[in-house]
Design a protein around this motif. Structure first.
Motif, PDB file in Angstrom:
ATOM      1  N   VAL A  55      -1.563  -0.497 -28.037  1.00  0.00           N
ATOM      2  CA  VAL A  55      -2.931  -0.393 -28.537  1.00  0.00           C
ATOM      3  C   VAL A  55      -3.294   1.077 -28.389  1.00  0.00           C
ATOM      4  CG1 VAL A  55      -5.335  -1.042 -28.154  1.00  0.00           C
ATOM      5  CG2 VAL A  55      -3.516  -2.746 -27.855  1.00  0.00           C
ATOM      6  N   TYR A  56      -3.672   1.706 -29.498  1.00  0.00           N
ATOM      7  CA  TYR A  56      -4.027   3.121 -29.461  1.00  0.00           C
ATOM      8  C   TYR A  56      -5.363   3.309 -28.757  1.00  0.00           C
ATOM      9  CZ  TYR A  56      -0.210   3.981 -32.675  1.00  0.00           C
ATOM     10  OH  TYR A  56       1.031   4.069 -33.233  1.00  0.00           O
ATOM     11  N   ASP A  57      -5.625   4.531 -28.342  1.00  0.00           N
ATOM     12  CA  ASP A  57      -6.873   4.858 -27.678  1.00  0.00           C
ATOM     13  C   ASP A  57      -8.032   4.677 -28.662  1.00  0.00           C
ATOM     14  OD1 ASP A  57      -8.029   6.399 -25.174  1.00  0.00           O
ATOM     15  OD2 ASP A  57      -8.957   7.257 -26.971  1.00  0.00           O
ATOM     16  N   LYS A  58      -8.954   3.783 -28.336  1.00  0.00           N
ATOM     17  CA  LYS A  58     -10.061   3.478 -29.241  1.00  0.00           C
ATOM     18  C   LYS A  58     -10.914   4.709 -29.526  1.00  0.00           C
ATOM     19  CE  LYS A  58     -13.857   0.219 -30.030  1.00  0.00           C
ATOM     20  NZ  LYS A  58     -14.696   1.186 -30.679  1.00  0.00           N
ATOM     21  N   GLY A  59     -11.137   5.535 -28.524  1.00  0.00           N
ATOM     22  CA  GLY A  59     -11.924   6.747 -28.731  1.00  0.00           C
ATOM     23  C   GLY A  59     -11.281   7.696 -29.731  1.00  0.00           C
ATOM     24  N   VAL A  60      -9.962   7.818 -29.671  1.00  0.00           N
ATOM     25  CA  VAL A  60      -9.239   8.675 -30.619  1.00  0.00           C
ATOM     26  C   VAL A  60      -9.339   8.081 -32.023  1.00  0.00           C
ATOM     27  CG1 VAL A  60      -6.969   9.575 -31.283  1.00  0.00           C
ATOM     28  CG2 VAL A  60      -7.677   9.622 -28.880  1.00  0.00           C
ATOM     29  N   ALA A  61      -9.092   6.780 -32.147  1.00  0.00           N
ATOM     30  CA  ALA A  61      -9.156   6.128 -33.464  1.00  0.00           C
ATOM     31  C   ALA A  61     -10.567   6.191 -34.045  1.00  0.00           C
ATOM     32  CB  ALA A  61      -8.681   4.681 -33.355  1.00  0.00           C
ATOM     33  N   ASP A  62     -11.564   5.912 -33.220  1.00  0.00           N
ATOM     34  CA  ASP A  62     -12.949   5.981 -33.699  1.00  0.00           C
ATOM     35  C   ASP A  62     -13.294   7.392 -34.171  1.00  0.00           C
ATOM     36  OD1 ASP A  62     -13.339   3.294 -33.123  1.00  0.00           O
ATOM     37  OD2 ASP A  62     -14.527   3.668 -31.306  1.00  0.00           O
TER      38      ASP A  62
END
Length: 134
Positions: A55-62
């Motif tokens: 699961v990728y870092d949500k902050g980076v993806a957002d």
């Protein structure tokens, strides 16, 4: 940095994560435009939230999505269940605390790959803006 051996365990990215400074690993890949992922070759850049490895870092993806929208693109958030990247290999191996994946929407990710005319320029714009903003 360009890496090698993504298809066989992300060896090049693993070495880079161990030896270069930084706390975010961001991979740029061709991204599948298949019905199962809800992505389109004519859509904006694909931003992965997870793949088969992590699961990728949500902050980076957002943040990638926000940058793309601010630039006037329509990012395609995706969960890529049958896909792996250099970034997911390094995160899964514990070599990178934060990881993200930006994909160029592509028809046929193996063989004769087809992208829209502006795909590379759009991804480049997103990457440039992402790296200079903090």
């Amino acid at each position: 940095m360009f890496t090698t051996n993504e298809e066989v365990g992300g060896v090049g990215a693993a070495h880079a994560c161990r030896t270069l400074p930084g706390d975010v690993t961001l991979a740029v890949e061709v991204g599948p435009t298949e019905a199962e992922y809800g992505t389109s070759v004519t859509g904006g850049p694909i931003v992965a939230y997870s793949d088969a490895q992590c699961v990728y870092d949500k902050g980076v993806a957002d943040r990638l999505c926000a940058v793309a929208r601010r630039l006037g693109f329509s990012p395609q958030a995706a969960v890529l269940g049958a896909f792996e990247s250099d970034a997911s290999h390094t995160k899964a191996a514990g070599l990178s605390p934060r990881a993200g994946l930006l994909c160029l929407p592509t028809l046929s990710t193996h063989g004769y790959e087809v992208i829209s005319r502006d795909t590379i320029a759009h991804a480049t714009d997103v990457l440039a803006e992402f790296t200079v903003e903090r």
